[in-house]
Design an enzyme around this catalytic site. Structure first.
Site, PDB file in Angstrom:
ATOM      1  N   PRO A 145       0.827  -1.225   0.000  1.00 48.11           N
ATOM      2  CA  PRO A 145       0.000   0.000   0.000  1.00 48.11           C
ATOM      3  C   PRO A 145       0.857   1.268   0.000  1.00 48.11           C
ATOM      4  O   PRO A 145       0.347   2.351  -0.258  1.00 48.11           O
ATOM      5  CB  PRO A 145      -0.811  -0.089   1.291  1.00 48.11           C
ATOM      6  CG  PRO A 145      -0.577  -1.436   1.848  1.00 48.11           C
ATOM      7  CD  PRO A 145       0.644  -2.014   1.226  1.00 48.11           C
ATOM      8  N   GLU A 199       2.528  -8.103   8.503  1.00 47.62           N
ATOM      9  CA  GLU A 199       2.542  -6.637   8.602  1.00 47.62           C
ATOM     10  C   GLU A 199       3.535  -5.988   7.646  1.00 47.62           C
ATOM     11  O   GLU A 199       3.512  -4.791   7.456  1.00 47.62           O
ATOM     12  CB  GLU A 199       2.875  -6.198  10.042  1.00 47.62           C
ATOM     13  CG  GLU A 199       1.957  -6.788  11.084  1.00 47.62           C
ATOM     14  CD  GLU A 199       0.484  -6.676  10.720  1.00 47.62           C
ATOM     15  OE1 GLU A 199      -0.176  -7.731  10.602  1.00 47.62           O
ATOM     16  OE2 GLU A 199      -0.005  -5.569  10.556  1.00 47.62           O
ATOM     17  N   ARG A 229      -3.940  -8.961 -20.218  1.00 46.90           N
ATOM     18  CA  ARG A 229      -4.957  -8.636 -21.226  1.00 46.90           C
ATOM     19  C   ARG A 229      -4.443  -7.648 -22.267  1.00 46.90           C
ATOM     20  O   ARG A 229      -5.057  -7.495 -23.318  1.00 46.90           O
ATOM     21  CB  ARG A 229      -6.273  -8.171 -20.591  1.00 46.90           C
ATOM     22  CG  ARG A 229      -6.147  -6.926 -19.734  1.00 46.90           C
ATOM     23  CD  ARG A 229      -7.485  -6.537 -19.124  1.00 46.90           C
ATOM     24  NE  ARG A 229      -8.396  -5.923 -20.054  1.00 46.90           N
ATOM     25  CZ  ARG A 229      -9.518  -6.452 -20.514  1.00 46.90           C
ATOM     26  NH1 ARG A 229      -9.889  -7.652 -20.134  1.00 46.90           N
ATOM     27  NH2 ARG A 229     -10.275  -5.801 -21.350  1.00 46.90           N
ATOM     28  N   ASP A 250     -11.042  -0.634 -24.124  1.00 46.93           N
ATOM     29  CA  ASP A 250     -11.319  -0.589 -22.686  1.00 46.93           C
ATOM     30  C   ASP A 250     -11.468   0.838 -22.172  1.00 46.93           C
ATOM     31  O   ASP A 250     -10.991   1.775 -22.795  1.00 46.93           O
ATOM     32  CB  ASP A 250     -10.150  -1.213 -21.905  1.00 46.93           C
ATOM     33  CG  ASP A 250     -10.225  -2.723 -21.858  1.00 46.93           C
ATOM     34  OD1 ASP A 250     -11.274  -3.264 -22.206  1.00 46.93           O
ATOM     35  OD2 ASP A 250      -9.228  -3.343 -21.467  1.00 46.93           O
TER      36      ASP A 250
HETATM   37  N1  ADE Z   1      -0.709  -5.292  -0.003  1.00 49.79           N
HETATM   38  C1  ADE Z   1      -1.608  -4.967   0.941  1.00 49.79           C
HETATM   39  N2  ADE Z   1      -2.399  -3.978   0.513  1.00 49.79           N
HETATM   40  C2  ADE Z   1      -1.996  -3.654  -0.755  1.00 49.79           C
HETATM   41  C3  ADE Z   1      -2.410  -2.707  -1.721  1.00 49.79           C
HETATM   42  N3  ADE Z   1      -3.405  -1.860  -1.499  1.00 49.79           N
HETATM   43  N4  ADE Z   1      -1.747  -2.664  -2.888  1.00 49.79           N
HETATM   44  C4  ADE Z   1      -0.728  -3.498  -3.119  1.00 49.79           C
HETATM   45  N5  ADE Z   1      -0.292  -4.408  -2.246  1.00 49.79           N
HETATM   46  C5  ADE Z   1      -0.921  -4.500  -1.069  1.00 49.79           C
END
Ligand code: ADE
Length: 257
Positions: free
Chosen positions: A94, A121, A163, A178
């Site tokens: 994230p 984590e 794709r 797309d």
């Molecule tokens: N791992 C955990 N959450 C994630 C996300 N939002 N994007 C990529 N990898 C992740």
């Protein structure tokens, strides 16, 4: 053939991509290859330990640096053996750069991608330290929310990239049509029956006139993007014709209200 290697504690999850649907067919047609590497197979002890408690305390576990380093380097070496000049190593997290259509296209033109799907984590930050790995690592996120691990994110990335590979979609024009290709959302779609619960298919689509259909679709794409994702329009300069179509869409909307 595009080479994918994925480092994951859950290799079986990737059967969803390699065995099913568009991505399953693309693999049987030899458009890409996926090899999974399990850090447990590279663990240093009989318990096959791959994680430990975080220094400084707190919830959850952190993935050990050494099994990940060995897995990633093995993955990169396999890619080099397949003729990949410079594998691109992507850590799904994230904290990364958010994946979008432009990045997907760029990745689809690479020879090889190595995906690191972390669990728990996170991973020990020293994995990304100077010269621990043979190749630089880029962090990629699929959106501002947290998944339980990088596997689903890696599969999302793979699906979007595969794709785009020539021959992946039955209808050759499909990927080019797309959403986002043009920086716009997609237009609405209709199929049989012609009337459903009193609702009819837009007459433009029934006209048989290709120019009328194309114009209607572009107008709808512009209108929907303006209504739902105005941020996309801000990033994209409209041509005179597109601006006219959007104005028309807005006038028609006013007429309906
Ligand atoms: N791992 C955990 N959450 C994630 C996300 N939002 N994007 C990529 N990898 C992740």
């Amino acid at each position: 053939m595009l080479q994918f290697d994925v480092v994951t504690l859950f290799p079986a999850m990737f059967d969803a991509v390699t065995e099913q649907g568009v991505t399953g067919r693309a693999r049987s047609r030899g458009l890409y290859q996926l090899v999974a590497w399990n850090p447990r197979d590279f663990a240093g002890n009989v318990h096959r330990t791959v994680d430990d408690r975080p220094y400084g305390g707190g919830p959850g576990m952190v993935m050990l640096v050494e099994p990940l380093r060995r897995s990633l380097n093995a993955a990169c070496q396999r890619q080099c053996g397949q003729g990949v000049a410079k594998p691109r190593v992507l850590h799904l997290s994230p904290q990364g750069r958010v994946l979008d259509h432009r990045l997907v296209l760029e990745l689809s033109r690479e020879q090889g991608l190595v995906l690191l799907a972390g669990r728990y984590e996170g991973v020990d930050e020293r994995l990304f330290g100077h010269q621990v790995l043979d190749h630089a690592v880029e962090e990629i996120s699929i959106g501002d929310y947290v998944l339980s691990g990088g596997e689903l994110a890696a599969m999302v990335l793979m699906d979007a990239v595969v794709r785009q590979l020539p021959g992946a979609l039955g209808d050759a024009g499909s990927a080019a049509q797309d959403s986002f290709v043009d920086g716009l959302l997609d237009h609405p779609h209709f199929t049989r029956p012609e009337t459903y619960e009193g609702m009819v298919v837009p007459p433009e689509l029934m006209s048989g006139n290709h120019a009328v259909i194309t114009r209607w679709r572009l107008k709808q794409a512009l209108g929907r993007t303006w209504q739902r994702r105005p941020d996309l329009l801000e990033r994209r300069k409209l041509s005179v014709e597109e601006q006219q179509l959007l104005d028309e869409y807005r006038r028609e909307l006013e007429g309906v209200r």
